[in-house]
Design an enzyme around this catalytic site. Structure first.
Site, mmCIF file in Angstrom:
data_model
loop_
_atom_site.group_PDB
_atom_site.id
_atom_site.type_symbol
_atom_site.label_atom_id
_atom_site.label_comp_id
_atom_site.label_asym_id
_atom_site.label_seq_id
_atom_site.Cartn_x
_atom_site.Cartn_y
_atom_site.Cartn_z
ATOM 1 N N ARG A 41 0.836 -1.212 0.000
ATOM 2 C CA ARG A 41 0.000 0.000 0.000
ATOM 3 C C ARG A 41 0.869 1.261 0.000
ATOM 4 O O ARG A 41 0.527 2.261 -0.632
ATOM 5 C CB ARG A 41 -0.935 -0.019 1.216
ATOM 6 C CG ARG A 41 -1.951 1.089 1.175
ATOM 7 C CD ARG A 41 -3.132 0.870 2.111
ATOM 8 N NE ARG A 41 -4.256 1.699 1.692
ATOM 9 C CZ ARG A 41 -4.767 2.693 2.406
ATOM 10 N NH1 ARG A 41 -4.283 2.963 3.595
ATOM 11 N NH2 ARG A 41 -5.767 3.404 1.938
ATOM 12 N N HIS A 45 0.467 4.128 -2.823
ATOM 13 C CA HIS A 45 0.109 5.518 -2.507
ATOM 14 C C HIS A 45 1.227 6.493 -2.853
ATOM 15 O O HIS A 45 0.973 7.669 -3.097
ATOM 16 C CB HIS A 45 -0.286 5.649 -1.035
ATOM 17 C CG HIS A 45 -1.710 5.257 -0.784
ATOM 18 N ND1 HIS A 45 -2.488 5.791 0.211
ATOM 19 C CD2 HIS A 45 -2.510 4.379 -1.431
ATOM 20 C CE1 HIS A 45 -3.700 5.254 0.176
ATOM 21 N NE2 HIS A 45 -3.727 4.388 -0.808
ATOM 22 N N HIS A 169 -6.175 -6.140 -3.433
ATOM 23 C CA HIS A 169 -6.987 -6.331 -2.223
ATOM 24 C C HIS A 169 -7.127 -7.803 -1.840
ATOM 25 O O HIS A 169 -7.878 -8.136 -0.933
ATOM 26 C CB HIS A 169 -8.344 -5.617 -2.360
ATOM 27 C CG HIS A 169 -8.218 -4.124 -2.224
ATOM 28 N ND1 HIS A 169 -9.229 -3.251 -2.520
ATOM 29 C CD2 HIS A 169 -7.162 -3.355 -1.805
ATOM 30 C CE1 HIS A 169 -8.795 -2.004 -2.289
ATOM 31 N NE2 HIS A 169 -7.555 -2.049 -1.869
ATOM 32 N N TRP A 185 -10.356 -8.852 3.053
ATOM 33 C CA TRP A 185 -11.104 -9.227 1.855
ATOM 34 C C TRP A 185 -11.140 -10.751 1.658
ATOM 35 O O TRP A 185 -12.093 -11.292 1.125
ATOM 36 C CB TRP A 185 -10.462 -8.606 0.609
ATOM 37 C CG TRP A 185 -10.588 -7.115 0.501
ATOM 38 C CD1 TRP A 185 -11.586 -6.442 -0.145
ATOM 39 C CD2 TRP A 185 -9.705 -6.106 0.996
ATOM 40 N NE1 TRP A 185 -11.366 -5.087 -0.069
ATOM 41 C CE2 TRP A 185 -10.232 -4.854 0.621
ATOM 42 C CE3 TRP A 185 -8.512 -6.125 1.742
ATOM 43 C CZ2 TRP A 185 -9.612 -3.638 0.945
ATOM 44 C CZ3 TRP A 185 -7.900 -4.911 2.065
ATOM 45 C CH2 TRP A 185 -8.449 -3.705 1.670
#
Ligand code: HEM
Length: 300
Positions: A41, A45, A169, A185
């Site tokens: 992540r 980002h 995810h 998830w």
């Protein structure tokens, strides 16, 4: 242009950094036992601020070290990822933060069973916050397919690439004290697979309103046999994840990736490599030419 920067790291030097990342992934006290998902992540980002039209944002600079980007609520929790990597940066000071963040994600994905992803170094670190783009460029999970297209088309991605990227995810979880959403998830969130797409299609996801007012979608396996006192495990999807099902163009790719893991791995590998290159200009030999200060960049 003549460059006076240090030579690019040798294969052996890079291998040392990769080894250090592999060792650090194992974090028994953290989340599901791995630093991998939050490192993925972090890389995403760091790159996902890119705007193809204005050629601003992207994976150069490591702007999250500054409050202007690091303090963006969209980046909540990523301080954990940066802290995990800090000892590696201290030990191998020749690597820039911007390169280390991207490389760590590539190593983590492979270690968690995912595909090999092409990676090139040469990113530099900003020395102040003046080139950090405005906040608001990362996706808002409470929205739908129009929003996803708006955000990802801006970076230069198409529908197929949006769905492939969303397959990340498979990894990690949502934290109520970070995004406000809660849960994972898939059952095994430290194993890279196409399970996310399979689960999206397989279950009847029900809307659930959280105490903080946010809405997410959940599925509880009622069939599963539980020990006494054990709570059934609840899996989740974000509203943006659900929009991959309801939008016909996205749904086509969800189905293909659910059916064909190799296809997903191949497409994910390509699109993640593309993501990490956003905002990076290279000359024919691969040297970065838009670095903050080219003199400090690598030359090959
Ligand atoms: C986690 C939203 C795309 C990788 C999350 C979280 C949210 C979110 C809300 C939970 C953060 C937390 O509470 O800790 C979105 C939205 C996307 C998107 C709206 C738009 C499609 C992506 C992409 C990638 C990615 C493109 C990488 C290719 C991850 C990973 C986690 C995560 C690995 C788990 C982090 C952890 O376990 O700490 N995402 N995301 N996401 N996202 Fe996404």
């Amino acid at each position: 242009m003549s460059q006076t920067g240090p030579a690019a790291p040798s294969v052996a030097q890079l291998e040392q950094v990769k080894d250090a990342v592999r060792t650090l992934l194992h974090q028994p006290e953290y989340d599901d036992g791995s630093a991998g998902p939050v490192l993925v992540r972090l890389a995403w980002h760091s790159a996902g601020t890119y705007c193809a039209e204005t050629k601003t944002g992207g994976s150069n600079g490591a702007g999250m070290r500054y409050e202007k980007e690091g303090g963006d609520p969209a980046n909540a929790g990523l301080a954990h990822a940066r802290a995990f990597l800090e000892p590696i940066k201290e030990k191998f000071s020749w690597i820039t933060y911007a390169d280390l963040w991207c490389l760590a994600a590539v190593v983590a994905i492979k270690e968690m069973g995912g595909p090999e992803i092409a990676w090139q170094g040469g990113r530099t670190d900003f020395t102040d916050d003046t080139k950090i783009p405005p906040r608001g460029r990362l996706p808002d999970a409470a929205q739908g397919s129009d929003h996803l297209r708006h955000i990802f088309y801006r970076m230069g991605f198409n529908d197929q690439e949006i769905v492939a990227l969303s397959g990340a995810h498979n990894l990690g979880r949502c934290h109520s004290d970070r995004s406000g959403f809660e849960g994972k998830w898939v059952n095994n969130p430290t194993r890279f697979s196409n399970q996310y797409f399979k689960l999206l299609l397989a279950h009847d996801w029900k809307k659930k309103k959280l105490d903080n007012g946010l809405e997410q979608f959940v599925y509880v396996d009622e069939e599963i046999e539980l020990e006494e006192g054990e709570k059934p495990e609840e899996l989740m999807m974000l509203p943006t994840d659900m929009s991959l099902l309801s939008d016909p163009a996205f749904r086509t790719w969800v189905k293909r990736y659910a059916e064909d893991k190799d296809l997903f791995f191949d497409h994910f590998s390509k699109v993640f490599a593309k993501l990490l290159e956003l905002g990076i200009c290279r000359d024919a030999s691969g040297n970065v030419t838009n670095a903050e200060n080219v003199e400090d960049g690598y030359k090959s």
